[in-house]
Design an enzyme around this catalytic site. Sequence first.
Site, PDB file in Angstrom:
ATOM      1  N   LEU A 128       0.827  -1.203   0.000  1.00 10.07           N
ATOM      2  CA  LEU A 128       0.000   0.000   0.000  1.00 10.07           C
ATOM      3  C   LEU A 128       0.866   1.260   0.000  1.00 10.07           C
ATOM      4  CD1 LEU A 128      -2.460  -1.448   2.640  1.00 10.07           C
ATOM      5  CD2 LEU A 128      -3.021  -0.981   0.241  1.00 10.07           C
ATOM      6  N   PRO A 129       0.274   2.428  -0.341  1.00  8.05           N
ATOM      7  CA  PRO A 129       1.091   3.626  -0.568  1.00  8.05           C
ATOM      8  C   PRO A 129       1.801   4.190   0.657  1.00  8.05           C
ATOM      9  CG  PRO A 129      -1.050   3.824  -1.642  1.00  8.05           C
ATOM     10  CD  PRO A 129      -1.123   2.619  -0.771  1.00  8.05           C
TER      11      PRO A 129
ATOM     12  N   THR B 141       6.299   0.151   1.806  1.00  8.81           N
ATOM     13  CA  THR B 141       7.394   0.906   2.413  1.00  8.81           C
ATOM     14  C   THR B 141       6.770   2.058   3.187  1.00  8.81           C
ATOM     15  OG1 THR B 141       8.957   0.357   0.650  1.00  8.81           O
ATOM     16  CG2 THR B 141       9.464   2.282   1.991  1.00  8.81           C
TER      17      THR B 141
ATOM     18  N   LYS C 238      14.830  -0.892   4.844  1.00  7.63           N
ATOM     19  CA  LYS C 238      14.435  -0.354   3.542  1.00  7.63           C
ATOM     20  C   LYS C 238      14.693   1.150   3.468  1.00  7.63           C
ATOM     21  CE  LYS C 238      12.526  -0.018  -0.535  1.00  7.63           C
ATOM     22  NZ  LYS C 238      11.132  -0.343  -0.822  1.00  7.63           N
TER      23      LYS C 238
ATOM     24  N   LYS D 206       9.540   9.900  -1.811  1.00 10.63           N
ATOM     25  CA  LYS D 206       8.755   9.397  -0.683  1.00 10.63           C
ATOM     26  C   LYS D 206       9.652   8.690   0.327  1.00 10.63           C
ATOM     27  CE  LYS D 206       5.924   5.504   0.575  1.00 10.63           C
ATOM     28  NZ  LYS D 206       5.483   4.175   0.162  1.00 10.63           N
TER      29      LYS D 206
END
Length: 241
Positions: free
Chosen positions: A6-7, A35, A110, A185
């Site tokens: 998901l975003p 992430t 990450k 992001k």
Amino acid sequence: MVITMLPAGPHVLKVYSEQIIGAAPSSALLLDCSTIDVETARKVAGLAKAAGYAFADAPVSGGTAAADAGTLAFMVGCDEGDFARVEAALAPMSRITIRAGDHGAGQAAKICNNMLLGISMLGTCEAIALAEKLGLDPERFFEIASKSSGQCWSVSSYYPWPGPVPTAPSNRDYQGGFATAMMLKDLKLAQDAAAKSGASTPLGAQAEAMYALFDGLGHGGRDFSAMLQMLRGQLSTLETK
């Protein structure tokens, strides 16, 4: 098994708290490959664990090419006793699956990895732009840098100048690959994490500012290696995407 990607953190929390936890069988393995921020990953893990689920945050690295080839790298945060089950579930998509630590550690890995990638790509682009100004053929510079102390993934596997690495997005007018907006992001997540933890990340902050500028100029959909064209003063060669 339930796998999600998901975003952002609020989406993950909403989906798990409202649609998955309590609805999926308690025997289901819950894998979130988004992430997101470490705090949200740990919060969702706590909710899942309290409801009797095995949960892992398992963000992924490798981009679209690795996804197509089934050679992604997964960085996993989970209870140690759940890792073998997580590894087996991800095996069809994975080149390597590494347990980074307990819940949230996958997200930490990450975030740190992509901050390093964003910085190294900027360094690669700057070096190519300087080499060109100094009269050095960027393809010849690849031959040198890829075999000397400047070697890194951004050079050897993703060179931002067309030609030397045929699979790199630089050969496709910087289409596909890892979008600048996605790198931005991740760098924002890294800077937020640095602020909360008290870590000093001045190069990460500068990288965020550079990608934010490139994104703001309308190139957020381009692969992040297209930053080279801004550093060369050649943005006119890119159509706004």
